[in-house]
Design a protein around this motif. Structure first.
Motif, PDB file in Angstrom:
ATOM      1  N   ILE A 256      -8.430   1.608   0.405  1.00 33.96           N
ATOM      2  CA  ILE A 256      -7.676   1.984  -0.791  1.00 33.96           C
ATOM      3  C   ILE A 256      -6.470   2.852  -0.416  1.00 33.96           C
ATOM      4  O   ILE A 256      -5.393   2.718  -0.984  1.00 33.96           O
ATOM      5  CB  ILE A 256      -8.607   2.668  -1.808  1.00 33.96           C
TER       6      ILE A 256
ATOM      7  N   LYS B 115      -4.910   2.509   2.333  1.00 33.24           N
ATOM      8  CA  LYS B 115      -3.949   1.541   2.870  1.00 33.24           C
ATOM      9  C   LYS B 115      -3.218   0.834   1.737  1.00 33.24           C
ATOM     10  O   LYS B 115      -1.996   0.699   1.750  1.00 33.24           O
ATOM     11  CB  LYS B 115      -4.691   0.516   3.743  1.00 33.24           C
ATOM     12  N   ARG B 116      -3.975   0.426   0.723  1.00 30.94           N
ATOM     13  CA  ARG B 116      -3.360  -0.272  -0.401  1.00 30.94           C
ATOM     14  C   ARG B 116      -2.318   0.614  -1.085  1.00 30.94           C
ATOM     15  O   ARG B 116      -1.232   0.164  -1.437  1.00 30.94           O
ATOM     16  CB  ARG B 116      -4.439  -0.692  -1.420  1.00 30.94           C
ATOM     17  N   LEU B 117      -2.655   1.894  -1.265  1.00 35.98           N
ATOM     18  CA  LEU B 117      -1.715   2.809  -1.912  1.00 35.98           C
ATOM     19  C   LEU B 117      -0.502   3.059  -1.032  1.00 35.98           C
ATOM     20  O   LEU B 117       0.620   3.199  -1.515  1.00 35.98           O
ATOM     21  CB  LEU B 117      -2.405   4.135  -2.244  1.00 35.98           C
ATOM     22  N   SER B 118      -0.735   3.094   0.286  1.00 36.32           N
ATOM     23  CA  SER B 118       0.392   3.372   1.177  1.00 36.32           C
ATOM     24  C   SER B 118       1.349   2.188   1.242  1.00 36.32           C
ATOM     25  O   SER B 118       2.465   2.315   1.731  1.00 36.32           O
ATOM     26  CB  SER B 118      -0.110   3.724   2.574  1.00 36.32           C
ATOM     27  N   LEU B 119       0.931   1.040   0.720  1.00 41.57           N
ATOM     28  CA  LEU B 119       1.820  -0.122   0.681  1.00 41.57           C
ATOM     29  C   LEU B 119       2.664  -0.151  -0.594  1.00 41.57           C
ATOM     30  O   LEU B 119       3.446  -1.061  -0.814  1.00 41.57           O
ATOM     31  CB  LEU B 119       0.994  -1.409   0.789  1.00 41.57           C
TER      32      LEU B 119
ATOM     33  N   TRP C  61      -0.757   8.312   6.863  1.00 40.66           N
ATOM     34  CA  TRP C  61      -0.278   7.334   5.898  1.00 40.66           C
ATOM     35  C   TRP C  61       0.125   6.046   6.614  1.00 40.66           C
ATOM     36  O   TRP C  61       0.499   5.068   6.000  1.00 40.66           O
ATOM     37  CB  TRP C  61       0.906   7.913   5.132  1.00 40.66           C
TER      38      TRP C  61
END
Ligand code: ADP
Ligand code: MG
Lengths: 424, 309
Positions: free
Chosen positions: A262, A264-268, A421
């Motif tokens: 999650i 990782k998903r937010l950092s994208l 991040w």
């Protein structure tokens, strides 16, 4: 800002839907608060231990009435566990013998000779001054402009009487009474004890000397008189659970979100690392306030607490939440595995709760425990909260507040460095 | 004339002792579906994450939508323009489908209408269900919805159908085909041959960090996957060896034997041989496929699970 609020929102929403989080962070502390104040809330509540040596004795060796009254008042605050030292004993060696070799710290309050008479004279002097100023006003009063109420002869007679009063006032000129509190510099509760004594003494002398017109006297006397066990446990439990909620909250959210991709998903998305960090800390601060308010609410509703969170309490809760969020980030940054990280945060949180005097005073603990305690960040959070609750905003609280804010900065910086991040 | 959405040159990624990506170069045209096809551990995710600026390249240049990803300022702008379905996608368990989408949406200055997006992906019945209660296929559809929240020009899909049942896979394929119709550029990775074959305009086959073949899917099939493959299932070991003697091109995969055959004459020969052994019912013939292409180029067979055999 919109993104930061989104982080706060997602954290709080998912947090409140995890039953165990809500239980351990809010309901459990409330249960403990109720249990503690029931179990320890009786007459023999363990508060701060205090030796008192009363040197104010009459010729027959009996303590003066005034000093007895003062001790009564101290006793009735329920904050102190008082033991008396005979007037003719050496106070320090008596106290050392009394607590034994492993006993820990002691504090001695010394009531000086002449304490009672000083106060009585002070009260008399004070009343005379009031009488004098009333007379002065009478002398200047006029029936109508230019025609005084009193005739010249009457005025002279009164002035003669006034001179006699002046003499008496000179005789009973208020001498300051010096109470002395002896305490060990390593005694981290010494400052708290000192400021409580200060306010008890204040209201005592106000009540006697201030001629009843002082409003602050009433308010102070109420708060001083209603100290009970809960006033000890409330700040301790708030501090301890602000710590555990934030440390465990951040550690488990960060490790779980990282493991499940999650983070990782937010950092994208355009969300930046610092927005994520600020949002997470803010969410924990909100939780800390919810916890604090709930604890106070229970205190007010069930346990007869009258204290209201003042500015110091608010500042301490903020500093504490930031500080322990930083610690949580650090743990999660260093330990990637969910179970190990949670175990580590528990291993840090639980001993800290017990060693910081959250649940019971460390007065009688061996010295090395007190030294360890003084190295723990929680100690200063709890001290600060206790200051705020029991004695307003005394000078001693500045140190607790400064240490907690200082550590908050340090922990957040280190914690941020370990919050990644980007992948390797 | 289509312009280039992605340009990768001489990309290398080394993790400690592992060389995950070994000097690869490729381009993706705007509006096309490009598939990076390869077994587990081939370096697909690593490549994708470098393009998304989630990882730093060891060497080489990467340009996405005109931005050089090694520049941090570019990255901030770039993130607004692409959408991502990461491998093994997860959302926040305790939040609902709609809440999860809204979390992602709030990270952008502008986003599409979430209710419409939910309708597009057929998630309306589950809009208020928590993520933890969704089936694998629905989770994946939510993941794709998340990749579309900011109406991106370019979409990265890392193994979009891995672990899904055949029906759910076909549903996802349909969504991807619709996206192409809208003119999106799509970069997907997969270890499913059929997925690449059906969806991709162009394919790069990656094996041990190297691209072993790249081109239009059609062309690749014609060039390398030509001919048919005869598959014999459940063949006793002794017979398998005999077949291998007669047809040296045969490969033995577990209890299966595969032989790539170009001429019809050879097929007939094979049938009469098997009939003699009473094994004719185990014979299957497949049409040209990327499976053959992979076998041809790497000498190993790629299983359904993405492993080499
Ligand atoms: N963070 C990492 N650290 C070290 N090795 C890694 C890391 N990520 C991937 N690898 C290794 O790099 C290779 C390629 O992995 P990956 O890009 O995930 O392949 P794919 O997506 O094709 O399955 C594998 O050998 C994998 O073990
Ligand atoms: Mg992968």
């Amino acid at each position: 800002m919109r993104k930061v609020i989104a982080v706060v929102d997602l954290t709080l929403r998912s947090w409140f839907r995890i039953r165990s989080a809500v239980f351990f962070s809010i309901l459990f502390p409330i249960m403990l608060l109720l249990i503690f104040s029931t179990v320890f809330g009786g007459d023999n509540d363990p508060s701060f231990s205090l030796f008192v040596q009363n040197l104010d004795t009459e010729e027959d060796g009996e303590s003066s009435d005034m000093s007895k009254v003062f001790l009564e008042i101290l006793n009735s605050t329920d904050v102190f566990n008082i033991s008396e030292i005979p007037a003719d004993a050496d106070a320090n060696s008596f106290a050392k013998d009394e607590i034994g070799p492993l006993g820990g710290v002691y504090r001695i309050l010394i009531i000086p000779e002449g304490f009672g008479s000083n106060i009585v004279l002070g009260a008399v002097g004070n009343r005379i001054s009031v009488t004098q100023s009333t007379i002065q006003m009478l002398l200047q009063e006029e029936r109508s402009p230019g025609t005084p109420i009193l005739g010249q002869q009457e005025k002279e007679q009164i002035a003669a009487g006034g001179a006699v009063l002046d003499n008496v006032v000179g005789e009973v000129a208020l001498e300051k009474t010096h109470l002395v509190l002896v305490f060990d510099p390593s005694d981290t509760s010494g400052q708290v004890v000192y400021s409580i004594l200060l306010s008890v003494t204040d209201s005592f002398s106000n009540g006697l000397i201030g001629v009843g017109e002082s409003i602050s006297f009433d308010r102070e006397s109420i708060s001083q008189d209603t100290f009970s066990a809960v006033d000890y446990y409330l700040p301790g439990l708030i501090g301890a659970f602000v710590m555990s909620t934030t440390v465990i909250g951040i550690t488990s959210q960060n490790t779980e979100f990282r493991k499940r991709g999650i983070i990782k998903r937010l950092s994208l998305t355009p969300l930046s690392r610092s927005e994520w960090i600020i949002g997470s800390i803010l969410a924990q601060t909100v939780l800390a306030f919810i916890l604090t308010l709930m604890m106070f609410a229970v205190g007010w509703a069930v346990l007869g607490v009258t204290a209201v969170p003042n500015l110091l309490v608010v500042a301490m809760v903020i500093a504490g939440a930031i500080q322990f969020s930083g610690l949580g980030m650090l743990i999660a940054g260093l330990i990637k595995d969910i179970e190990s990280a949670n175990a580590a945060s528990n291993a840090i949180v639980l001993p800290m709760m017990f060693l910081s005097g959250a649940f019971f005073p460390l007065d009688s603990a061996p010295e090395f425990i007190r030294i360890i305690s003084s190295l723990l960040p929680l100690k200063y959070l709890i001290d600060g909260l206790r200051f705020g609750l029991i004695s307003g905003f005394p000078e001693g609280a500045i140190i607790s507040l400064a240490i907690t804010f200082g550590l908050a900065v340090v922990f957040v910086i280190i914690g941020s460095i370990t919050t990644k991040w980007q992948e390797a | 004339m289509s312009s280039v959405a992605v340009k990768v040159e001489g990309l290398v990624k080394i993790y400690g002792a592992i060389q995950a990506v070994n000097n690869i170069s490729f381009e993706i045209n705007e509006g096309e579906i490009f598939a990076l096809l390869g077994p587990n551990g081939a370096g697909k995710t690593t490549t994708l994450e470098i393009l998304q600026s989630l990882r730093k390249a060891t060497k080489g240049s990467v340009c996405v939508l005109g931005y050089d990803v090694s520049n941090n300022k570019n990255v901030r702008k770039l993130k607004k323009e692409f959408g991502v379905l990461p491998q093994d996608f997860n959302a926040i368990d305790k939040l609902t489908v709609k809440e999860n989408l809204s979390v992602i949406a709030k990270m952008y200055d502008k986003h599409v209408n979430l209710d419409k997006l939910i309708l597009t992906l057929d998630l309306e019945d589950k809009a208020n269900s928590k993520f933890e209660d969704l089936s694998g296929g629905l989770k994946q559809r939510l993941g794709i919805a998340g990749a579309l929240v900011n109406d991106p020009k370019m979409i990265f899909l890392d193994e979009p159908t891995t672990g899904l049942d055949p029906r759910a896979r076909r549903d996802v394929w349909r969504v991807i085909e619709d996206l192409k119709k809208e003119g999106k550029t799509i970069f997907l990775t997969t270890h499913y041959m059929d997925e690449a074959e059906i969806l991709a305009d162009r394919v790069a086959i990656i094996h041990k960090g190297k691209i072993v073949a790249i081109g239009e899917t059609k062309t690749l099939l014609e060039k390398n996957g030509g001919g048919r493959t005869v598959i014999l299932e459940d063949i006793p070991e002794s017979i398998a060896k005999e077949i291998k003697n007669r047809f040296p091109k045969a490969t033995i995969v577990g209890t299966d034997v595969r032989i790539q055959i170009l001429k019809l004459k050879e097929v007939n020969e094979m049938i009469s041989y098997l009939t003699k052994k009473g094994l004719e019912q185990s014979l299957q013939i497949t049409r040209p496929s990327l499976e053959n292409v992979f076998l041809e180029l790497t000498g190993v067979h790629l299983t359904e699970e993405g492993e080499l055999a």
